[in-house]
Design a protein around this motif. Sequence first.
Motif, mmCIF file in Angstrom:
data_model
loop_
_atom_site.group_PDB
_atom_site.id
_atom_site.type_symbol
_atom_site.label_atom_id
_atom_site.label_comp_id
_atom_site.label_asym_id
_atom_site.label_seq_id
_atom_site.Cartn_x
_atom_site.Cartn_y
_atom_site.Cartn_z
ATOM 1 N N ALA A 103 -36.502 -39.179 -28.226
ATOM 2 C CA ALA A 103 -37.349 -39.849 -29.214
ATOM 3 C C ALA A 103 -36.491 -40.592 -30.236
ATOM 4 O O ALA A 103 -36.785 -41.735 -30.604
ATOM 5 C CB ALA A 103 -38.247 -38.837 -29.911
ATOM 6 N N ASP A 104 -35.421 -39.952 -30.678
ATOM 7 C CA ASP A 104 -34.520 -40.595 -31.645
ATOM 8 C C ASP A 104 -33.803 -41.782 -31.011
ATOM 9 O O ASP A 104 -33.556 -42.797 -31.671
ATOM 10 C CB ASP A 104 -33.501 -39.582 -32.165
ATOM 11 C CG ASP A 104 -34.138 -38.490 -33.019
ATOM 12 O OD1 ASP A 104 -35.288 -38.669 -33.457
ATOM 13 O OD2 ASP A 104 -33.475 -37.458 -33.234
ATOM 14 N N GLY A 105 -33.482 -41.660 -29.716
ATOM 15 C CA GLY A 105 -32.856 -42.775 -29.020
ATOM 16 C C GLY A 105 -33.783 -43.963 -28.875
ATOM 17 O O GLY A 105 -33.367 -45.122 -29.028
ATOM 18 N N ASN A 131 -33.366 -47.833 -30.219
ATOM 19 C CA ASN A 131 -33.559 -49.009 -29.371
ATOM 20 C C ASN A 131 -34.652 -49.920 -29.912
ATOM 21 O O ASN A 131 -34.521 -51.148 -29.901
ATOM 22 C CB ASN A 131 -33.916 -48.573 -27.943
ATOM 23 C CG ASN A 131 -32.707 -48.100 -27.167
ATOM 24 O OD1 ASN A 131 -31.662 -48.725 -27.183
ATOM 25 N ND2 ASN A 131 -32.843 -46.980 -26.487
ATOM 26 N N ALA A 132 -35.751 -49.310 -30.357
ATOM 27 C CA ALA A 132 -36.864 -50.103 -30.873
ATOM 28 C C ALA A 132 -36.463 -50.854 -32.138
ATOM 29 O O ALA A 132 -36.889 -51.990 -32.359
ATOM 30 C CB ALA A 132 -38.071 -49.207 -31.142
ATOM 31 N N MET A 133 -35.648 -50.223 -32.983
ATOM 32 C CA MET A 133 -35.154 -50.925 -34.173
ATOM 33 C C MET A 133 -34.293 -52.117 -33.784
ATOM 34 O O MET A 133 -34.402 -53.201 -34.373
ATOM 35 C CB MET A 133 -34.374 -49.976 -35.071
ATOM 36 C CG MET A 133 -35.216 -49.007 -35.860
ATOM 37 S SD MET A 133 -34.293 -48.160 -37.171
ATOM 38 C CE MET A 133 -33.180 -47.114 -36.205
ATOM 39 N N ARG A 134 -33.425 -51.921 -32.803
ATOM 40 C CA ARG A 134 -32.577 -53.029 -32.349
ATOM 41 C C ARG A 134 -33.438 -54.176 -31.822
ATOM 42 O O ARG A 134 -33.205 -55.340 -32.155
ATOM 43 C CB ARG A 134 -31.628 -52.535 -31.265
ATOM 44 C CG ARG A 134 -30.783 -53.648 -30.629
ATOM 45 C CD ARG A 134 -29.825 -53.099 -29.598
ATOM 46 N NE ARG A 134 -30.508 -52.340 -28.564
ATOM 47 C CZ ARG A 134 -31.156 -52.896 -27.532
ATOM 48 N NH1 ARG A 134 -31.212 -54.218 -27.422
ATOM 49 N NH2 ARG A 134 -31.745 -52.149 -26.622
ATOM 50 N N MET A 144 -30.292 -45.122 -40.278
ATOM 51 C CA MET A 144 -31.591 -44.497 -40.064
ATOM 52 C C MET A 144 -31.559 -43.555 -38.865
ATOM 53 O O MET A 144 -32.168 -42.475 -38.898
ATOM 54 C CB MET A 144 -32.666 -45.567 -39.901
ATOM 55 C CG MET A 144 -32.869 -46.422 -41.137
ATOM 56 S SD MET A 144 -34.210 -47.626 -40.978
ATOM 57 C CE MET A 144 -35.628 -46.548 -41.056
ATOM 58 N N HIS A 145 -30.854 -43.950 -37.825
ATOM 59 C CA HIS A 145 -30.745 -43.076 -36.664
ATOM 60 C C HIS A 145 -29.981 -41.802 -37.002
ATOM 61 O O HIS A 145 -30.373 -40.701 -36.597
ATOM 62 C CB HIS A 145 -30.055 -43.824 -35.512
ATOM 63 C CG HIS A 145 -29.908 -43.001 -34.275
ATOM 64 N ND1 HIS A 145 -28.694 -42.503 -33.850
ATOM 65 C CD2 HIS A 145 -30.827 -42.565 -33.376
ATOM 66 C CE1 HIS A 145 -28.867 -41.803 -32.743
ATOM 67 N NE2 HIS A 145 -30.145 -41.821 -32.437
ATOM 68 N N VAL A 170 -32.297 -39.370 -38.925
ATOM 69 C CA VAL A 170 -33.260 -38.585 -38.142
ATOM 70 C C VAL A 170 -32.544 -37.556 -37.268
ATOM 71 O O VAL A 170 -33.069 -36.460 -37.042
ATOM 72 C CB VAL A 170 -34.181 -39.490 -37.283
ATOM 73 C CG1 VAL A 170 -35.029 -40.384 -38.168
ATOM 74 C CG2 VAL A 170 -33.402 -40.313 -36.279
ATOM 75 N N ARG A 171 -31.344 -37.895 -36.783
ATOM 76 C CA ARG A 171 -30.606 -36.928 -35.982
ATOM 77 C C ARG A 171 -30.162 -35.737 -36.827
ATOM 78 O O ARG A 171 -30.159 -34.593 -36.384
ATOM 79 C CB ARG A 171 -29.378 -37.577 -35.334
ATOM 80 C CG ARG A 171 -29.642 -38.556 -34.256
ATOM 81 C CD ARG A 171 -30.481 -37.997 -33.114
ATOM 82 N NE ARG A 171 -29.863 -36.839 -32.493
ATOM 83 C CZ ARG A 171 -30.536 -35.834 -31.950
ATOM 84 N NH1 ARG A 171 -31.867 -35.826 -31.970
ATOM 85 N NH2 ARG A 171 -29.911 -34.822 -31.387
ATOM 86 N N THR A 172 -29.799 -36.010 -38.083
ATOM 87 C CA THR A 172 -29.258 -34.954 -38.949
ATOM 88 C C THR A 172 -30.348 -34.154 -39.633
ATOM 89 O O THR A 172 -30.260 -32.920 -39.715
ATOM 90 C CB THR A 172 -28.340 -35.579 -40.014
ATOM 91 O OG1 THR A 172 -27.305 -36.330 -39.359
ATOM 92 C CG2 THR A 172 -27.700 -34.492 -40.878
ATOM 93 N N PHE A 173 -31.394 -34.837 -40.111
ATOM 94 C CA PHE A 173 -32.386 -34.164 -40.948
ATOM 95 C C PHE A 173 -33.778 -34.063 -40.320
ATOM 96 O O PHE A 173 -34.671 -33.443 -40.910
ATOM 97 C CB PHE A 173 -32.515 -34.898 -42.290
ATOM 98 C CG PHE A 173 -31.215 -35.042 -43.033
ATOM 99 C CD1 PHE A 173 -30.575 -33.931 -43.574
ATOM 100 C CD2 PHE A 173 -30.623 -36.285 -43.191
ATOM 101 C CE1 PHE A 173 -29.379 -34.060 -44.260
ATOM 102 C CE2 PHE A 173 -29.427 -36.423 -43.870
ATOM 103 C CZ PHE A 173 -28.797 -35.302 -44.412
ATOM 104 N N GLY A 174 -33.982 -34.646 -39.156
ATOM 105 C CA GLY A 174 -35.340 -34.742 -38.618
ATOM 106 C C GLY A 174 -35.844 -33.546 -37.843
ATOM 107 O O GLY A 174 -37.038 -33.478 -37.532
#
Length: 199
Positions: free
Chosen positions: A125-127, A131-134, A146-147, A150-154
């Motif tokens: 989901a984070d990946g 990709n969607a942001m790019r 931002m990625h 979410v990986r660290t705190f999500g």
Amino acid sequence: MPFVDRSADTSGLESLSGPEGLEAIRARTHVGREQARRRLIAVAILADMEKQGRTLAVVVRPYAYMHPIYGQDVTIEIPQGFVTDFASIPKAFHFLIHPFGRHAPAAVLHDFLYALGQKKARKLADGLFLNAMREAGVPPMRRWIMHRMVRTFGGGGYGLKDDWKFVDTETGADADPPYTIDGISWAPAKPKRGKKAKG
């Protein structure tokens, strides 16, 4: 383009003449059904609803995101009525990244995948968020930050039942979800080493 419209097709309706005709409106907003739609995600602000001090919005026009995962084409449909807070950025970091911006379509997608909470699919989901942001044109440094956030705190926000929330897009009143999320699987299984994914 990865984002496509999932709302009703207007091609069969009677077309009005002049600059406000249906075809003219569709041409301006490029939101015909199944047409690529990178820059338009239709939401309505829920003025009297907040989540931890963040303004909430509701998806008023369903759309989908398409991306290959493990060699398989995956389509994720965000239904009408889904409630989102866009990017869950703490207020202390709003000077750096605001919850709403060019990343908004990717943020709604990310909220939706977190609300689904498929087991062992958070990294995917984070990946997809990255990709969607790019693909939405978010600058490299911003999407990297931002990625990493979410990986660290999500992790604590993944699969929360209260986040599977829908409202009526006309009244803002609570509405029943279009389906239950028990057993829903959007992400294909990771293929075993030495084997390629089918399809």
